[in-house]
Design an enzyme around this catalytic site. Structure first.
Site, short mmCIF file in Angstrom:
data_model
loop_
_atom_site.label_atom_id
_atom_site.label_comp_id
_atom_site.label_asym_id
_atom_site.label_seq_id
_atom_site.Cartn_x
_atom_site.Cartn_y
_atom_site.Cartn_z
N GLY A 83 -15.97 2.56 3.47
CA GLY A 83 -14.64 3.17 3.45
C GLY A 83 -13.83 2.84 2.21
O GLY A 83 -12.62 3.07 2.19
N GLN A 84 -14.50 2.35 1.16
CA GLN A 84 -13.77 2.00 -0.06
C GLN A 84 -13.46 3.27 -0.85
O GLN A 84 -14.35 4.07 -1.13
CB GLN A 84 -14.60 1.04 -0.92
CG GLN A 84 -13.87 0.57 -2.16
CD GLN A 84 -14.68 -0.44 -2.98
OE1 GLN A 84 -15.83 -0.73 -2.67
NE2 GLN A 84 -14.07 -0.96 -4.03
N ASN A 126 -12.94 -3.31 2.21
CA ASN A 126 -13.92 -2.24 2.34
C ASN A 126 -14.82 -2.24 1.11
O ASN A 126 -14.36 -2.45 -0.01
CB ASN A 126 -13.21 -0.90 2.48
CG ASN A 126 -12.32 -0.85 3.70
OD1 ASN A 126 -12.64 -1.45 4.72
ND2 ASN A 126 -11.19 -0.17 3.61
N ASP A 140 0.85 -1.19 0.00
CA ASP A 140 0.00 0.00 0.00
C ASP A 140 0.89 1.24 0.00
O ASP A 140 1.88 1.32 0.72
CB ASP A 140 -0.91 -0.01 1.23
CG ASP A 140 -2.07 0.96 1.08
OD1 ASP A 140 -3.22 0.49 1.01
OD2 ASP A 140 -1.83 2.19 1.02
N HIS A 182 -6.94 -5.78 2.09
CA HIS A 182 -5.85 -5.24 2.88
C HIS A 182 -5.28 -6.35 3.76
O HIS A 182 -6.04 -7.15 4.34
CB HIS A 182 -6.34 -4.14 3.82
CG HIS A 182 -6.87 -2.91 3.13
ND1 HIS A 182 -6.11 -1.79 2.91
CD2 HIS A 182 -8.09 -2.64 2.62
CE1 HIS A 182 -6.86 -0.87 2.30
NE2 HIS A 182 -8.06 -1.36 2.12
N HIS A 221 -9.94 -5.14 -3.51
CA HIS A 221 -8.62 -5.33 -2.88
C HIS A 221 -8.82 -5.80 -1.45
O HIS A 221 -9.73 -5.35 -0.76
CB HIS A 221 -7.78 -4.05 -2.91
CG HIS A 221 -8.51 -2.83 -2.45
ND1 HIS A 221 -9.40 -2.16 -3.25
CD2 HIS A 221 -8.48 -2.16 -1.28
CE1 HIS A 221 -9.90 -1.13 -2.59
NE2 HIS A 221 -9.36 -1.12 -1.38
#
Ligand code: 5GP
Ligand code: ZN
Length: 113
Positions: free
Chosen positions: A92-93, A86, A29, A101, A99
């Protein structure tokens, strides 16, 4: 193509790639929220987990199993880590390409903010 993660898959913008195969890619990230913060994505564009179809079952499982392998590779498997996906605005995307995390290297809190 406007999707930033599709551009990473295509090699059009750089990323610190940890792993890739025909189906998935794992890279660091760009704004890490923990000492280890990886993203595991499908190479195929899917906008969010809300768009997953029955035919994506194997791919969705592979994302999780890849996260497991990446956590081992990065040395956070025994200390513990968090995976999170998310979905949508209130989830919260911020990037519209699925993806997962993988976060570790510090104590995680619960519930997330
Ligand atoms: P979300 O908020 O959608 O769950 O997570 C998107 C993640 O993608 C964020 O943690 C953000 O830091 C990361 N990100 C956004 N743009 C880039 C980029 O260009 N490269 C990399 N490596 N990560 C990115
Ligand atoms: Zn994409």
């Amino acid at each position: 193509m406007s999707c930033i993660f599709c551009k990473i898959v295509a090699g059009e913008i750089p990323a610190e790639i940890i792993y890739q195969d025909d189906d998935v890619m794992c890279f660091k990230d760009v704004a890490p929220q923990a000492p280890t913060h990886l993203l595991v994505i499908p190479k195929k564009h899917i906008g969010s987990i809300a768009e997953l179809k029955d035919s994506d079952t194997n791919l969705a499982g592979k994302i999780l199993v890849t996260a497991t392998a990446m956590a081992k590779d990065q040395g956070i498997s025994e200390s513990g880590y968090r995976v999170a996906m998310n979905c949508g605005d209130e989830g919260g995307q911020t990037v519209g390409h699925i993806h997962m995390h993988v976060l570790g290297g510090r104590q995680m809190g619960w519930p997330p903010g």
